[in-house]
Design a protein around this motif. Structure first.
Motif, mmCIF file in Angstrom:
data_model
loop_
_atom_site.group_PDB
_atom_site.id
_atom_site.type_symbol
_atom_site.label_atom_id
_atom_site.label_comp_id
_atom_site.label_asym_id
_atom_site.label_seq_id
_atom_site.Cartn_x
_atom_site.Cartn_y
_atom_site.Cartn_z
ATOM 1 N N GLY A 1 4.545 3.085 -10.088
ATOM 2 C CA GLY A 1 3.542 2.250 -9.613
ATOM 3 C C GLY A 1 3.900 0.715 -9.011
ATOM 4 N N ILE A 2 4.578 0.412 -9.565
ATOM 5 C CA ILE A 2 5.267 -0.942 -9.154
ATOM 6 C C ILE A 2 5.788 -0.903 -7.660
ATOM 7 C CG2 ILE A 2 7.354 -2.643 -9.544
ATOM 8 C CD1 ILE A 2 4.751 -3.377 -10.977
ATOM 9 N N ILE A 3 6.874 0.037 -7.631
ATOM 10 C CA ILE A 3 7.379 0.464 -6.451
ATOM 11 C C ILE A 3 6.441 0.721 -5.358
ATOM 12 C CG2 ILE A 3 8.830 1.950 -5.182
ATOM 13 C CD1 ILE A 3 10.646 2.074 -7.839
ATOM 14 N N SER A 4 5.428 1.640 -5.548
ATOM 15 C CA SER A 4 4.399 1.989 -4.655
ATOM 16 C C SER A 4 3.653 0.674 -4.247
ATOM 17 C CB SER A 4 3.287 2.748 -4.986
ATOM 18 O OG SER A 4 3.995 3.985 -5.471
ATOM 19 N N LEU A 5 3.311 -0.280 -5.195
ATOM 20 C CA LEU A 5 2.509 -1.401 -4.761
ATOM 21 C C LEU A 5 3.453 -2.507 -3.990
ATOM 22 C CD1 LEU A 5 -0.157 -2.489 -6.060
ATOM 23 C CD2 LEU A 5 0.928 -3.804 -7.590
ATOM 24 N N LEU A 6 4.734 -2.586 -4.427
ATOM 25 C CA LEU A 6 5.658 -3.341 -3.392
ATOM 26 C C LEU A 6 5.636 -2.881 -2.115
ATOM 27 C CD1 LEU A 6 8.362 -4.520 -6.457
ATOM 28 C CD2 LEU A 6 6.225 -5.807 -5.344
ATOM 29 N N VAL A 7 5.948 -1.467 -2.112
ATOM 30 C CA VAL A 7 5.764 -0.714 -0.751
ATOM 31 C C VAL A 7 4.441 -0.933 0.120
ATOM 32 C CG1 VAL A 7 6.009 1.547 0.409
ATOM 33 C CG2 VAL A 7 7.558 1.057 -1.481
ATOM 34 N N VAL A 8 3.605 -0.999 -0.652
ATOM 35 C CA VAL A 8 2.288 -1.311 0.152
ATOM 36 C C VAL A 8 2.380 -2.936 0.667
ATOM 37 C CG1 VAL A 8 -0.137 -1.669 -0.120
ATOM 38 C CG2 VAL A 8 0.933 0.390 -0.878
ATOM 39 N N VAL A 9 2.608 -3.667 -0.256
ATOM 40 C CA VAL A 9 2.790 -5.159 0.058
ATOM 41 C C VAL A 9 3.910 -5.200 1.233
ATOM 42 C CG1 VAL A 9 3.560 -7.308 -0.815
ATOM 43 C CG2 VAL A 9 2.071 -6.056 -2.212
ATOM 44 N N ALA A 10 4.797 -4.703 0.964
ATOM 45 C CA ALA A 10 5.963 -4.594 2.137
ATOM 46 C C ALA A 10 5.436 -4.429 3.416
ATOM 47 C CB ALA A 10 7.296 -3.939 1.696
ATOM 48 N N GLY A 11 4.536 -3.354 3.210
ATOM 49 C CA GLY A 11 4.010 -2.624 4.567
ATOM 50 C C GLY A 11 3.167 -3.610 5.339
ATOM 51 N N ILE A 12 2.317 -4.132 4.173
ATOM 52 C CA ILE A 12 1.280 -5.128 4.702
ATOM 53 C C ILE A 12 2.016 -6.458 5.471
ATOM 54 C CG2 ILE A 12 -0.228 -6.801 4.050
ATOM 55 C CD1 ILE A 12 -1.253 -4.958 1.940
ATOM 56 N N VAL A 13 3.105 -6.984 4.719
ATOM 57 C CA VAL A 13 3.959 -7.853 5.251
ATOM 58 C C VAL A 13 4.482 -7.514 6.557
ATOM 59 C CG1 VAL A 13 5.819 -9.346 4.834
ATOM 60 C CG2 VAL A 13 4.212 -8.853 3.117
ATOM 61 N N VAL A 14 5.251 -6.184 6.468
ATOM 62 C CA VAL A 14 5.753 -5.982 7.900
ATOM 63 C C VAL A 14 4.677 -5.646 9.204
ATOM 64 C CG1 VAL A 14 6.779 -3.767 9.029
ATOM 65 C CG2 VAL A 14 7.578 -4.800 6.861
ATOM 66 N N VAL A 15 3.497 -5.184 8.608
ATOM 67 C CA VAL A 15 2.555 -5.049 9.695
ATOM 68 C C VAL A 15 1.943 -6.155 10.368
ATOM 69 C CG1 VAL A 15 0.093 -4.261 10.082
ATOM 70 C CG2 VAL A 15 1.754 -2.611 9.161
ATOM 71 N N THR A 16 1.798 -7.408 9.243
ATOM 72 C CA THR A 16 1.305 -8.708 9.480
ATOM 73 C C THR A 16 2.260 -9.220 10.261
ATOM 74 O OG1 THR A 16 0.451 -8.498 7.243
ATOM 75 C CG2 THR A 16 0.627 -10.721 8.438
ATOM 76 N N GLY A 17 3.623 -9.317 10.208
ATOM 77 C CA GLY A 17 4.540 -9.698 11.022
ATOM 78 C C GLY A 17 4.533 -9.197 12.199
ATOM 79 N N LYS B 1 -4.766 -15.279 13.564
ATOM 80 C CA LYS B 1 -4.810 -16.068 12.618
ATOM 81 C C LYS B 1 -5.631 -15.634 11.111
ATOM 82 C CE LYS B 1 -6.373 -20.237 13.841
ATOM 83 N NZ LYS B 1 -6.467 -21.689 14.332
ATOM 84 N N GLN B 2 -6.981 -14.894 11.726
ATOM 85 C CA GLN B 2 -7.793 -14.186 10.862
ATOM 86 C C GLN B 2 -6.995 -12.964 10.061
ATOM 87 O OE1 GLN B 2 -11.390 -13.257 12.835
ATOM 88 N NE2 GLN B 2 -12.089 -15.416 12.858
ATOM 89 N N LEU B 3 -6.307 -12.272 11.158
ATOM 90 C CA LEU B 3 -5.608 -11.066 10.527
ATOM 91 C C LEU B 3 -4.515 -11.396 9.686
ATOM 92 C CD1 LEU B 3 -6.156 -8.251 11.580
ATOM 93 C CD2 LEU B 3 -4.161 -8.309 12.923
ATOM 94 N N ILE B 4 -3.831 -12.706 9.910
ATOM 95 C CA ILE B 4 -2.866 -12.939 9.139
ATOM 96 C C ILE B 4 -3.140 -13.549 8.003
ATOM 97 C CG2 ILE B 4 -1.142 -14.805 8.892
ATOM 98 C CD1 ILE B 4 -0.346 -14.531 11.753
ATOM 99 N N ALA B 5 -4.361 -14.427 7.897
ATOM 100 C CA ALA B 5 -5.087 -14.665 6.657
ATOM 101 C C ALA B 5 -5.312 -13.842 5.919
ATOM 102 C CB ALA B 5 -5.865 -15.642 7.355
ATOM 103 N N ALA B 6 -6.138 -12.561 6.363
ATOM 104 C CA ALA B 6 -6.825 -11.495 5.580
ATOM 105 C C ALA B 6 -5.378 -10.539 5.227
ATOM 106 C CB ALA B 6 -7.454 -10.630 6.677
ATOM 107 N N PHE B 7 -4.496 -10.582 5.875
ATOM 108 C CA PHE B 7 -3.266 -9.788 5.516
ATOM 109 C C PHE B 7 -2.768 -10.446 4.370
ATOM 110 C CE2 PHE B 7 -3.289 -5.997 7.333
ATOM 111 C CZ PHE B 7 -3.088 -5.872 8.790
ATOM 112 N N CYS B 8 -2.546 -11.863 4.566
ATOM 113 C CA CYS B 8 -1.832 -12.831 3.620
ATOM 114 C C CYS B 8 -2.745 -12.744 2.088
ATOM 115 C CB CYS B 8 -1.641 -14.254 4.042
ATOM 116 S SG CYS B 8 -0.322 -14.330 5.246
ATOM 117 N N ILE B 9 -3.854 -12.853 2.367
ATOM 118 C CA ILE B 9 -4.691 -12.737 1.169
ATOM 119 C C ILE B 9 -4.582 -11.506 0.335
ATOM 120 C CG2 ILE B 9 -7.456 -12.785 0.450
ATOM 121 C CD1 ILE B 9 -7.820 -14.746 2.607
ATOM 122 N N VAL B 10 -4.690 -10.560 1.258
ATOM 123 C CA VAL B 10 -4.313 -9.069 0.618
ATOM 124 C C VAL B 10 -2.785 -9.146 -0.057
ATOM 125 C CG1 VAL B 10 -4.164 -6.617 1.015
ATOM 126 C CG2 VAL B 10 -6.104 -7.798 2.122
#
Lengths: 877, 140
Positions: free
Chosen positions: A41-57, A326-335
């Motif tokens: 679970g944790i790894i999946s969550l972290l992978v998702v977060v990492a994915g979001i961060v990567v996509v956002t970036g 900015k909105q996208l980044i904000a949204a991603f950052c919030i998520v």
């Protein structure tokens, strides 16, 4: 639990037997617990977060890159406009050149004009180059190109016009000259001359193809023989001079001149008209030029405006992009933040739980360790508490056994001793089981002879077998190594247990021990010890269970045959601890065969330990011994043994007293109980050693765990004798220690041989001999003194009895008691004490006669016995 | 530790010749070793009869071993006062076969230094007692 069940065909009578083989210890199945849920679970969550961060970036990167590009583009100077500015500049220059030329008629300006046209042409080409990236400007460029062409055409027209005008002016000059030279011979003027001054009609610029250079077109027009279809200027000079001319002289000259003047006037008139026309044309061209300029300017402004609008639009797009980003980044950052918070919460909860579990585990571990320690302490204490009184039972039983007993008394004492042995055996079994379970059993690795061990077992078990109608035999194969290296004590224990069981479960028949060499490789030998009996056998269903703790096959077995059921369990664990295996074949009613396989290293005679058996007689006499034990009966047992060996002892009931005595007096050896209240034996030993007292100290104790032994050793104790102990064990320990000691008390004389200490068993002079300290003379004198005293006392007793002087009689009896005691004349002593008691109390006087007779008899017996002693006879000799 | 400039005197009163000799022998052997260790001289005198004992009792006798029952109705208790009259500082050790608490208590209350039961260990106990008294005197 047995790892597997194996069936073995029995050769005896083809009956199916069950056998159980044990190869290892316990099989413990641990429940498999999925551990992946949380981590997954944790790894999946972290992978998702990492994915979001990567996509956002990535998105941010893309957006910002485009934004930067937009800004870059916006801030980058508009090359189109710059080029256009240059075009306009060039147009201006061209215009200026034309104007300058029109004023000065200098060719330099003419050249400048044409150079300007070349530059402009190139710039327009470059503009078209920019067009590739900006197709929206294409119409503008096309329009610009057309306007520029038009302008240059106008300027070119102006130039041509000016050239014509120049030609006209040249003609005017010519005409003026002609007029001037009216009288001049103008006949020579030829058409050619005029023609050479002709000016060419300037063709109107034809609409040109865009791709053809402006200069080229203009040059074409300038030098083209093709006349344009434009309104033709008035008659040309050619036409004017096309009139044939006559070549006359004299009066005809004036006519010619008049004709010429007329022609010139005509020409002048036409040229004036032409001039006016040219001027009008010029004006038109300049007006046209002005219009073209305006249009170019408008076009330029439009292009600029459009550029600005594009820029503005780009800026807006960029702004919108930035805002969206900015909105996208904000949204991603919030998520991402939410997810991270969730992950952090989960991790925190996990860590908190983990810490809680770890603490709980730690507490459980501590508790388990405490329980284990408590269990061990309990067992140690229990062992100590059981062994301590058993020491007295076994010890005094042994001492009693050495004294004179009636047959009944000896039988009863035998039962007491056996019971004590049995109880001790059970205690040892329980301790062994505990040690085996906790893995703390240490096996010896010394050389020993398997044949000796088997013989010992047979010797020990023969009496048990002899009690029943069971024969016990042993057979050791000749190929069994003479010496092996291992633990003989444990092997003996195993064999004793197995043989004991076989004898126990064989009411009548035979028990056989067989030792064979199963396999050998290099220096290792696998020995097979088989114990076969013709006993009751074991039912197949019970075979599995007999090696478990407290199991004995049938429930009725314990009732009928007795036992705790620990023996086979311990046997199995002992065998396994030695990397061996045990197999059982059995048939109810026929018998049982137990086969034990144990691997040993093959040894040689050098591996055998030295035998250190010491005879009782080698113990030095007059040893000064300090006996320390808080239990009075333990002290009594020890002193009873020490007295027999002629040792002088002092008693101490606690550690404090022991330290006081040991540091204040001289002793040869200290026998120290380990467990005592206040200061125990270990602490007392430490204090004694600290005081610089180096005499040997023997720990006499029921506490014999490994930790205890370490404590004794580290405190400074030299040896350990476990309770309950045999007399020989104690004496052996003392002898060994004193052998190592340098300054032993001298024992110049050998001890009195046992068979010389008492001729008739009524006394024993060993004590006296010991007290004589090797002085034979003194010894004999003392014997003599005793004889004299005894005779005198006997007479006094008899006389006092006769005279009924009871006090006197008691005094006499009293006087002979100590000598009787020192000569171990127990019967005499008992009689004397009784007489003294009766004489003092005056009670039981009726028994006096018998007692007096008894005293007489005993006294005479002792005296005669002394007189038969060789030592006494030496004196006589 | 101090020194004794005079002999350490031990007197024994025991009416049993056998025991008298035995006790004397034991004390002689034991004190010989102490004498070597401490560079002392021991003077041990034994008597079978109370009168001889009292007459010959030195005023500086250090230890006196006295049997309780001395025959003729005489016991150690009766002798204690007379011993102390002659020798104030004498340590009187009563030895007896009787395991009688009353006798031992009374003896001790009359000034006896110790009471030893006459068993097999009486001899070594007597030796140790002498050593104790020697140590006490030397450390005084």
């Amino acid at each position: 639990m047995p790892s597997f069940l194996r069936n073995i065909e029995n050769e005896r009578n083809g009956v199916h037997h069950a056998s159980v083989e044990f190869n290892s210890g316990h099989n413990v199945s641990k429940p498999v617990k999925s551990r992946f849920t949380f981590e997954f679970g944790i790894i999946s969550l972290l992978v998702v977060v990492a994915g979001i961060v990567v996509v956002t970036g990535w998105l941010a990167y893309e957006r910002f890159t485009s934004l930067v590009a937009s800004v870059d583009e916006a801030t980058r100077p508009d090359m189109q406009l710059l080029a256009m500015e240059k075009v306009l500049t060039n147009l201006s220059e061209a215009e200026s050149a034309v104007k300058s030329y029109s004023i000065t008629r200098e060719d330099a300006y003419f050249t400048q004009f044409y150079e300007t046209t070349v530059r402009t042409d190139k710039q327009i080409e470059s503009l078209y180059g920019f067009l590739e990236a900006d197709t929206a400007s294409a119409p503008y460029l096309d329009s610009l190109h057309a306007l520029v062409d038009e302008k240059f055409q106008v300027l070119n027209d102006l130039l041509i016009l000016k050239n014509q005008y120049g030609a006209q002016q040249a003609l005017e000059k010519f005409l003026a000259k002609v007029e001037q030279n009216a009288g001049a011979d103008t006949s020579r003027l030829s058409q050619d001359t005029l023609i050479t001054n002709k000016t060419a009609a300037v063709d109107e610029q034809e609409p040109e193809k865009k791709k053809k250079g402006l200069l080229a077109r203009m040059v074409d027009n300038l030098f083209s023989k093709k006349k344009p279809e434009q309104p033709q200027p008035p008659d040309t000079i050619e036409q004017a001079v096309a009139t044939p001319q006559t070549d006359t002289t004299g009066g005809d000259e004036q006519i010619a001149m008049a004709e010429i003047n007329k022609t010139a006037q005509e020409i002048r008139r036409k040229e004036a008209a032409r001039d006016a026309w040219l001027k009008r044309q010029e004006l038109n061209l300049w007006e046209q030029d002005s219009k073209v300029n305006k249009r170019i300017r408008n076009l330029f402004d439009s292009m600029k405006e459009e550029g600005n609008q594009n820029l503005s639009a780009q800026a807006k797009v960029a702004e919108a992009g930035v805002a969206q980003t900015k909105q996208l980044i904000a949204a991603f950052c919030i998520v991402a933040a939410l997810l991270l918070m969730i992950a952090a919460f989960i991790i925190f909860a996990y860590v908190r739980n983990n810490r809680r579990y770890r603490k709980a585990l730690g507490r459980a571990k501590i508790k388990a360790e405490e329980l284990a320690n408590a269990k061990e302490r309990f067992l140690a204490n229990m062992s100590h508490e059981i062994r301590t009184p058993m020491n007295a039972i076994a010890g005094f039983s042994e001492q009693l056994g050495q004294s004179k007993l009636s047959r009944d008394q000896r039988e009863q004492l035998d039962i007491v001793q056996k019971s004590a042995d049995h109880l001790l055996h059970i205690v040892n079994d329980v301790l062994d089981l505990t040690k085996l379970r906790s893995g703390r059993l240490k096996l010896e690795s010394i050389g020993f002879k398997p044949r000796d061990v088997v013989n010992e077992v047979v010797q020990l078990m023969l009496p048990s077998a002899g009690d029943k109608e069971v024969t016990l035999e042993a057979e050791v194969s000749s190929d069994v190594p003479e010496v092996v290296i291992g633990d003989p004590v444990r092997l003996r224990q195993v064999l004793l247990n197995l043989v004991g069981n076989s004898i126990k479960f064989t009411p009548i028949g035979a028990v056989q021990i067989k030792v064979e060499l199963s396999r050998t490789s290099g220096k290792k030998a696998l020995l097979q010890f088989s114990v076969m009996d013709t006993g009751v056998g074991i039912d197949r269903t019970n075979l599995k269970r007999i090696f478990e703790d407290f199991e004995q096959g049938e429930i009725s077995t314990a009732r009928y045959f007795g036992g705790t059921g620990l023996g086979l369990s311990i046997t199995r664990m002992l065998i396994e601890a030695q990397n061996g295996t045990i197999e059982v074949d059995s048939e109810p009613g026929k018998g049982t065969t137990v086969s034990v396989l144990v691997p040993y290293k093959v040894g040689t005679a050098k591996d055998l330990p030295e035998k250190t058996e010491l005879a009782r007689e080698t113990v030095p006499r007059n040893l000064k011994v300090l006996v320390v034990d808080d239990e009075p009966f333990n002290r009594k047992l020890l002193t009873a043994i020490l007295e027999k060996y002629g040792m002088i002892y002092t008693e101490a009931g606690n550690g404090t007293k022991a330290v006081e005595l040991a540091t204040g007096k001289r002793f040869d050896i200290i026998l120290m109980d380990a467990r005592m209240p206040e200061i125990d034996g270990v602490e007392a030993t430490r204090q004694i050693r600290k005081a610089g007292v180096e005499i040997p100290i023997v720990a006499l104790t029921a506490a014999v765990t490994a930790e205890d032994k370490k404590a004794y050793e580290s405190a400074g104790m030299n040896a350990l004798v476990g309770k309950p102990f045999k007399e020989a064990e104690l004496i052996r320990a003392i002898s060994r220690l004193l052998e190592k000691k340098e300054n032993l008390p001298a024992a110049p004389h050998e001890a009195l041989p046992v068979n010389q200490s008492s001729a008739n068993g009524k006394f024993d002079v060993k004590e006296l001999f010991r007290l004589s300290d090797g002085d034979d003379q003194f010894f004999r004198e003392m014997l003599e003194t005793f004889i004299t005293s005894a005779r005198e006392t006997l007479t006094k007793i008899q006389e006092a009895y006769q005279r009924r002087q009871w006090e006197e009689m008691a005094d006499a009896a009293h006087r002979l008691c100590p000598p009787s005691r020192h000569l171990d004349a127990h019967d005499l002593l008992a009689s004397l004490k009784e007489i003294e008691r009766i004489g003092r109390s005056k009670k039981g006087l009726k028994r006096l006669e018998e007692l007096v007779n008894q005293v007489e008899f005993e006294t005479q017996a002792v005296i005669s016995g002394i007189m038969e002693l060789p030592e006494y006879r030496k004196q006589e000799a | 530790m101090g020194e004794l400039t005079r002999p350490f005197r031990i007197a024994i009163l025991e009416d049993s010749e056998f025991y008298n000799r035995l006790l004397t022998r034991q004390l002689e052997s034991y004190t010989a070793a102490i004498a070597l260790d401490r560079d002392m001289i021991f003077d041990i005198r034994s008597y079978l009869h109370p009168d001889d004992f009292l007459i010959n009792l030195e005023t500086d006798t250090d230890v006196a071993f006295v049997d309780y029952y001395l025959g003729d109705g005489v016991n150690a208790q009766q002798l204690l006062s007379r011993i102390f009259q002659r020798c104030e500082d004498c340590k009187v050790v009563v030895i007896s076969q009787a395991r009688n608490v009353r006798i031992s208590a009374v003896s001790l209350s009359h000034g006896a230094y110790a009471y030893i039961y006459k068993d097999r260990q009486a001899l070594p106990r007597s030796c140790f007692l002498v050593e104790d008294i020697v140590n006490a005197k030397l450390s005084a």
